[in-house]
Scaffold this active site. Structure first.
Site, short mmCIF file in Angstrom:
data_model
loop_
_atom_site.label_atom_id
_atom_site.label_comp_id
_atom_site.label_asym_id
_atom_site.label_seq_id
_atom_site.Cartn_x
_atom_site.Cartn_y
_atom_site.Cartn_z
N HIS A 30 1.19 15.27 13.76
CA HIS A 30 2.47 16.21 13.30
C HIS A 30 1.82 17.55 13.33
O HIS A 30 2.40 18.42 13.98
CB HIS A 30 2.75 15.82 11.82
CG HIS A 30 3.67 16.81 11.04
ND1 HIS A 30 5.05 16.32 11.09
CD2 HIS A 30 3.46 17.90 10.59
CE1 HIS A 30 5.79 17.65 10.37
NE2 HIS A 30 4.55 18.41 10.36
N GLU A 31 0.49 17.70 12.93
CA GLU A 31 0.06 19.06 13.06
C GLU A 31 -0.42 19.47 14.23
O GLU A 31 -0.43 20.86 14.43
CB GLU A 31 -1.13 19.08 11.75
CG GLU A 31 -0.75 18.94 10.39
CD GLU A 31 0.13 20.08 9.98
OE1 GLU A 31 0.17 21.23 10.27
OE2 GLU A 31 1.29 19.69 9.31
N HIS A 34 2.27 20.88 16.17
CA HIS A 34 2.70 22.48 15.46
C HIS A 34 1.90 23.28 16.37
O HIS A 34 2.15 24.51 17.06
CB HIS A 34 2.35 22.74 14.10
CG HIS A 34 3.33 22.14 13.27
ND1 HIS A 34 4.66 22.29 13.45
CD2 HIS A 34 3.51 21.17 12.11
CE1 HIS A 34 5.39 21.75 12.45
NE2 HIS A 34 4.60 21.11 11.77
#
Length: 224
Positions: A30-31, A34
């Protein structure tokens, strides 16, 4: 010593691993999503901070990880982003924010596809059952991370997506309160204020995502 180890109840450790391992996978990707998207849009902040990595230790927020393990909703340590580096700051921030939840949706679908393909080969053994549970929980937690992060409360991704459609002045003012959003999130999670709503949405979506696993399982049986 051998008898002592045999008599120990390993179920607690197994239950923890069932959620910690998938949570680390979901949070890390997820990170990373980003940071990678921000980098591609012209912002090198995440890369300089060492956040373009698959090392989960660089992405963990202890409280957020604990919430994922306990209530299956949580968050990671936000990737640093400097929206001034984007050609269109608000749009770049919104796209960067959306990348995390989209990555989790993709992880969930891929996990369910894998679950369906390998189910017939693994379900009959203890070790295989453990692997199947890990895959299943990864799919579930990844989708839950996507759903939770779309809540429009800073610093969650939903707030950055929502704020991209308001005026620059209002955006700047709202982002000043981002630090207080984390306190609000902890209160919400501890009190369970949104648990029923989030669980209902997650169950609805996951039931429909699970069609992917059923399709993959049916295809595997067809060619056996």
């Amino acid at each position: 010593m051998g008898n002592i180890l045999k008599n120990l109840d390993w179920s607690v450790l197994t239950d923890i691993l069932y959620y910690v391992i998938p949570a680390l996978v979901c949070i890390t990707l997820h990170e990373l999503a980003h940071g990678f998207v921000a980098y591609k849009l012209g912002d090198n902040t995440a890369r300089r901070a060492g956040r373009l990595t698959l090392n989960p230790l660089r992405h963990i927020d202890p409280v957020g990880l604990l919430m994922m393990v306990i209530v299956h909703f949580g968050w990671a340590k936000p990737v640093p982003v400097d929206m001034r580096n984007f050609k269109n700051p608000k749009r770049g921030m919104a796209v960067t924010a959306l990348a995390g939840p989209l990555a989790n949706v993709l992880i969930s679908l891929v996990s369910l596809l894998l679950y369906g393909f390998v189910y017939v080969f693994l379900y009959s053994s203890a070790a295989g059952g453990f692997v199947l549970n890990l895959i299943y929980i990864t799919a579930y937690l990844s989708l839950s991370l996507a759903v939770f992060n779309l809540i429009p409360i800073p610093p969650l991704d939903g707030s950055k997506i929502l704020f991209s459609v308001i005026s620059d002045r209002a955006y700047d003012q709202l982002m000043r309160y981002e630090r207080y959003g984390m306190i609000l999130l902890v209160v919400i999670m501890v009190t369970g204020a949104l648990t029923n709503v989030l669980s209902t949405v997650l169950t609805f979506l996951f039931d429909r995502f699970f069609v992917v696993a059923q399709w993959a399982n049916g295809l595997t049986l067809l060619f056996m």
